[in-house]
Design a protein around this motif. Structure first.
Motif, mmCIF file in Angstrom:
data_model
loop_
_atom_site.group_PDB
_atom_site.id
_atom_site.type_symbol
_atom_site.label_atom_id
_atom_site.label_comp_id
_atom_site.label_asym_id
_atom_site.label_seq_id
_atom_site.Cartn_x
_atom_site.Cartn_y
_atom_site.Cartn_z
ATOM 1 N N GLY B 23 0.790 -1.228 0.000
ATOM 2 C CA GLY B 23 0.000 0.000 0.000
ATOM 3 C C GLY B 23 0.818 1.272 0.000
ATOM 4 O O GLY B 23 0.258 2.351 -0.043
ATOM 5 N N PHE B 24 2.156 1.189 0.049
ATOM 6 C CA PHE B 24 2.960 2.409 0.151
ATOM 7 C C PHE B 24 3.150 3.106 -1.187
ATOM 8 O O PHE B 24 3.217 4.320 -1.238
ATOM 9 N N ILE B 25 3.345 2.312 -2.236
ATOM 10 C CA ILE B 25 3.627 2.961 -3.511
ATOM 11 C C ILE B 25 2.321 3.184 -4.270
ATOM 12 O O ILE B 25 1.310 2.536 -4.023
ATOM 13 N N ARG B 26 2.356 4.156 -5.151
ATOM 14 C CA ARG B 26 1.201 4.492 -5.984
ATOM 15 C C ARG B 26 1.702 4.521 -7.414
ATOM 16 O O ARG B 26 1.762 5.559 -8.049
ATOM 17 N N ASN B 27 2.134 3.373 -7.898
ATOM 18 C CA ASN B 27 2.726 3.330 -9.230
ATOM 19 C C ASN B 27 2.546 1.943 -9.831
ATOM 20 O O ASN B 27 3.282 1.015 -9.490
ATOM 21 N N PRO B 28 1.590 1.803 -10.751
ATOM 22 C CA PRO B 28 1.312 0.491 -11.338
ATOM 23 C C PRO B 28 2.454 -0.027 -12.214
ATOM 24 O O PRO B 28 2.510 -1.228 -12.508
ATOM 25 N N HIS B 29 3.385 0.860 -12.618
ATOM 26 C CA HIS B 29 4.482 0.423 -13.501
ATOM 27 C C HIS B 29 5.485 -0.467 -12.771
ATOM 28 O O HIS B 29 6.124 -1.316 -13.381
ATOM 29 N N ILE B 30 5.658 -0.224 -11.457
ATOM 30 C CA ILE B 30 6.713 -0.927 -10.715
ATOM 31 C C ILE B 30 6.529 -2.448 -10.786
ATOM 32 O O ILE B 30 7.500 -3.187 -11.027
ATOM 33 N N ALA B 31 5.286 -2.907 -10.629
ATOM 34 C CA ALA B 31 5.036 -4.358 -10.609
ATOM 35 C C ALA B 31 5.392 -5.004 -11.944
ATOM 36 O O ALA B 31 5.685 -6.199 -12.006
ATOM 37 N N ARG B 32 5.406 -4.198 -13.016
ATOM 38 C CA ARG B 32 5.688 -4.751 -14.351
ATOM 39 C C ARG B 32 7.179 -4.719 -14.693
ATOM 40 O O ARG B 32 7.586 -5.161 -15.756
ATOM 41 N N MET B 33 7.979 -4.142 -13.786
ATOM 42 C CA MET B 33 9.413 -4.043 -14.086
ATOM 43 C C MET B 33 10.126 -5.336 -13.712
ATOM 44 O O MET B 33 9.840 -5.950 -12.695
ATOM 45 N N ASP B 34 11.062 -5.702 -14.565
ATOM 46 C CA ASP B 34 11.880 -6.876 -14.346
ATOM 47 C C ASP B 34 12.718 -6.724 -13.089
ATOM 48 O O ASP B 34 12.877 -7.652 -12.294
ATOM 49 N N GLU B 35 13.285 -5.541 -12.971
ATOM 50 C CA GLU B 35 14.161 -5.239 -11.844
ATOM 51 C C GLU B 35 13.912 -3.790 -11.444
ATOM 52 O O GLU B 35 13.655 -2.952 -12.307
ATOM 53 N N ASP B 36 13.940 -3.510 -10.151
ATOM 54 C CA ASP B 36 13.892 -2.114 -9.716
ATOM 55 C C ASP B 36 15.187 -1.827 -8.981
ATOM 56 O O ASP B 36 15.390 -2.288 -7.849
ATOM 57 N N PHE B 37 16.072 -1.069 -9.628
ATOM 58 C CA PHE B 37 17.330 -0.723 -8.994
ATOM 59 C C PHE B 37 17.221 0.677 -8.404
ATOM 60 O O PHE B 37 16.975 1.643 -9.123
ATOM 61 N N LEU B 38 17.365 0.746 -7.084
ATOM 62 C CA LEU B 38 17.263 2.031 -6.375
ATOM 63 C C LEU B 38 18.633 2.696 -6.471
ATOM 64 O O LEU B 38 19.503 2.518 -5.611
ATOM 65 N N TYR B 39 18.803 3.447 -7.568
ATOM 66 C CA TYR B 39 20.123 3.916 -7.996
ATOM 67 C C TYR B 39 20.897 4.666 -6.913
ATOM 68 O O TYR B 39 22.082 4.406 -6.691
ATOM 69 N N HIS B 40 20.224 5.594 -6.205
ATOM 70 C CA HIS B 40 20.948 6.430 -5.237
ATOM 71 C C HIS B 40 21.200 5.714 -3.908
ATOM 72 O O HIS B 40 21.931 6.228 -3.056
ATOM 73 N N LEU B 41 20.541 4.570 -3.709
ATOM 74 C CA LEU B 41 20.834 3.751 -2.525
ATOM 75 C C LEU B 41 21.785 2.605 -2.875
ATOM 76 O O LEU B 41 22.321 1.950 -1.978
ATOM 77 N N GLY B 42 21.947 2.344 -4.161
ATOM 78 C CA GLY B 42 22.803 1.228 -4.571
ATOM 79 C C GLY B 42 22.231 -0.124 -4.197
ATOM 80 O O GLY B 42 22.965 -1.088 -3.947
ATOM 81 N N LEU B 43 20.897 -0.223 -4.149
ATOM 82 C CA LEU B 43 20.226 -1.478 -3.781
ATOM 83 C C LEU B 43 19.189 -1.815 -4.853
ATOM 84 O O LEU B 43 18.517 -0.915 -5.360
ATOM 85 N N GLY B 44 19.034 -3.103 -5.155
ATOM 86 C CA GLY B 44 18.079 -3.471 -6.206
ATOM 87 C C GLY B 44 17.333 -4.755 -5.891
ATOM 88 O O GLY B 44 17.748 -5.558 -5.049
ATOM 89 N N THR B 45 16.218 -4.952 -6.587
ATOM 90 C CA THR B 45 15.386 -6.134 -6.334
ATOM 91 C C THR B 45 16.037 -7.404 -6.874
ATOM 92 O O THR B 45 15.700 -8.502 -6.438
ATOM 93 N N LYS B 46 16.942 -7.261 -7.837
ATOM 94 C CA LYS B 46 17.611 -8.458 -8.365
ATOM 95 C C LYS B 46 18.947 -8.705 -7.695
ATOM 96 O O LYS B 46 19.386 -9.845 -7.564
ATOM 97 N N THR B 47 19.602 -7.614 -7.297
ATOM 98 C CA THR B 47 20.942 -7.742 -6.724
ATOM 99 C C THR B 47 20.917 -7.995 -5.216
ATOM 100 O O THR B 47 21.915 -8.415 -4.642
ATOM 101 N N HIS B 48 19.793 -7.685 -4.580
ATOM 102 C CA HIS B 48 19.707 -7.827 -3.124
ATOM 103 C C HIS B 48 18.401 -8.510 -2.731
ATOM 104 O O HIS B 48 17.384 -8.351 -3.407
#
Lengths: 314, 314
Positions: B23-48
């Motif tokens: 419920g925190f995010i309000r963005n339907p695109h995120i669920a369709r992404m292969d990977e979400d890399f949080l660039y400025h934190l250096g953390l990602g859904t595939k790498t971590h």
């Protein structure tokens, strides 16, 4: 009180009041202060001999992160063949303030500005006061950074020749005492050409001149689809990016409008040179390896070093 | 496209689409992404493995400088009696990104946000996505900072119960694809009371609740007379500060409107607690010693530690 038209005697760099011998500041109150302590730099007119420390500064280079600016200072030190005394090394001149990091490589200072217009605003107010108090002669201000490219491949070096805000005006709107005070976001046209002139076809990368769009956010403010919030579709985003491109925009970043507006207001020669780390027409996420990004970020520094060497006759 | 009213299914924290389980995010695109890399934190859904790393997080504390957040994490670790394995110490979780610094003290993460709304904006987008990807349960977001006080002495702790922008509205105006999208700068009223409730008359300092004015600049944007530019007089400044005070403003800082607008939009429980480092009705410059400022900055942390201990039942 006419906020858009300063009333102190320091309006021009050629004709200015005795209160403002350098012409950089536009603030009659400063001369009446007992002490001016530049809080975020941890330097003051009573605690430090600013003319002795910084009077020789000819180039003020600002960029995002502390580490990048430390590396830049070391690189430039070598490039301009400036020798430090044996057994010494560069040290952070603002260490005590814990806000920005500043390194001095001979006549060059390198300072990180953090992210976004407000962060660079604080730094520039204090740097402009610093070169004023130190009585620097015609210092050149250059921002070195990263950006999203618009129609140029990742790794392209972009030199800005103007900055557009969200209304597509060449202005930054300052909010002062409840008023909106627009100031032009002009950069020095000669400096842009001088920076472009040191690029070479053998560089292995492209260097272009164009307009910069300045955003106050990385995600929604730049039309990305991958923020925590997004209420628009890919087609809306592409329509907006294409419209920007038609206005001459070749890159998007987050500090240019403040940088251009403040340096122009101070009558300083100033320019912006950035490496594009993604072509926004192809996507939003930064997917290159740390090594590739690192190499791309060195490219503006290479041109900068050539420009400075040429200016210093090294 | 109605930008002011999000159209994805994730509008509320109680009723949301399966795309957005937290419920925190309000963005339907995120669920369709292969990977979400949080660039400025250096953390990602595939790498971590983000749920494993951060799934237990209950408190997300943000504040200005990296050093202060590192010290805060160490302090809180001790306060909540969380023992690290023998021979280990806290390390920066975003070290590779070189943008922000993040420390994890048990169920608490402490991250620095730099200065200004754009800088904290990038961080919050990525932190909101982080707690989403990690499937955190009801994390509380708190900003700890410094501020200028308005009619309160230096050293006073101010808990915000609302944020005003330069138009004196309780909104932050986002600039998205050429549109102005206002979002309310609401903070959690219960959390403000809970934070106030842990203050004690024996603290040796005053803790007050009031409205916060958010500026995009430290100097002209806050009516200071000591920036590089100033086109107004002391009387203009005082008129403006007094007007703010009449509207219930007790402090001025530079990140609250973005913090309140983004956390509220995410449906997160959020609050702001700051130490005043100057009473702006008496002056502009920060003249206290580093020791005094350091002690003042520890005060919000003391209240925060009591609040967290109470929540965790320590």
């Amino acid at each position: 009180m006419d906020l858009a038209s300063p009333s102190c005697g320091c309006m021009s760099t050629t004709e200015h009041s005795p209160e403002c011998p350098t012409g950089f500041i536009r603030n009659p109150h400063i001369a009446r202060m007992d002490e001016d302590f530049l809080y975020h730099l941890g330097l003051g007119t009573k605690t430090h001999n600013l003319p002795e420390m910084f009077g020789d500064v000819k180039f003020v280079i600002v960029g995002g992160t502390p580490k990048r600016m430390e590396n830049l200072a070391k690189y430039l030190l070598n490039e301009i063949k400036h020798k430090l005394p044996v057994g010494t090394q560069l040290s952070d001149l603002t260490g005590a303030a814990d806000r920005y990091s500043m390194y001095k490589a001979g006549p060059i200072i390198c300072v990180n500005h953090g992210m976004g217009n407000p962060s660079i605003s604080i730094l520039l107010h204090e740097l402009i006061k610093l070169v004023h108090h130190a009585k620097c002669k015609n210092p050149v201000f250059i921002r070195l950074g990263t950006c999203g490219g618009l129609g140029v491949p990742g790794g392209t070096v972009v030199i800005s020749d103007g900055v557009l805000n969200d209304k597509l005006n060449g202005e930054h709107e300052f909010k002062i005492l409840g008023n909106v005070v627009p100031r032009p976001t002009k950069l020095d046209a000669n400096l842009a050409q001088e920076l472009k002139a040191v690029a070479s076809p053998s560089d292995g990368f492209q260097t272009v001149i164009g307009k910069t769009y300045c955003a106050d956010d990385f995600y929604e403010g730049q039309g990305r689809l991958d923020g925590a919030f997004c209420d628009y579709q890919e087609a809306d985003k592409m329509r907006w990016l294409n419209m920007l491109q038609q206005r001459g925009v070749v890159n998007i970043e987050m500090e240019s409008s403040m940088f251009a507006a403040l340096t122009h207001n101070a009558g300083l020669k100033a320019g912006i040179i950035c490496a594009a780390i993604v072509n926004r027409l192809n996507g939003d996420q930064i997917t290159e390896t740390k090594e590739t990004l690192g190499e791309w970020q060195e490219r503006p520094a290479k041109l900068l070093a050539r420009y400075i060497r040429r200016q210093l006759g090294v």
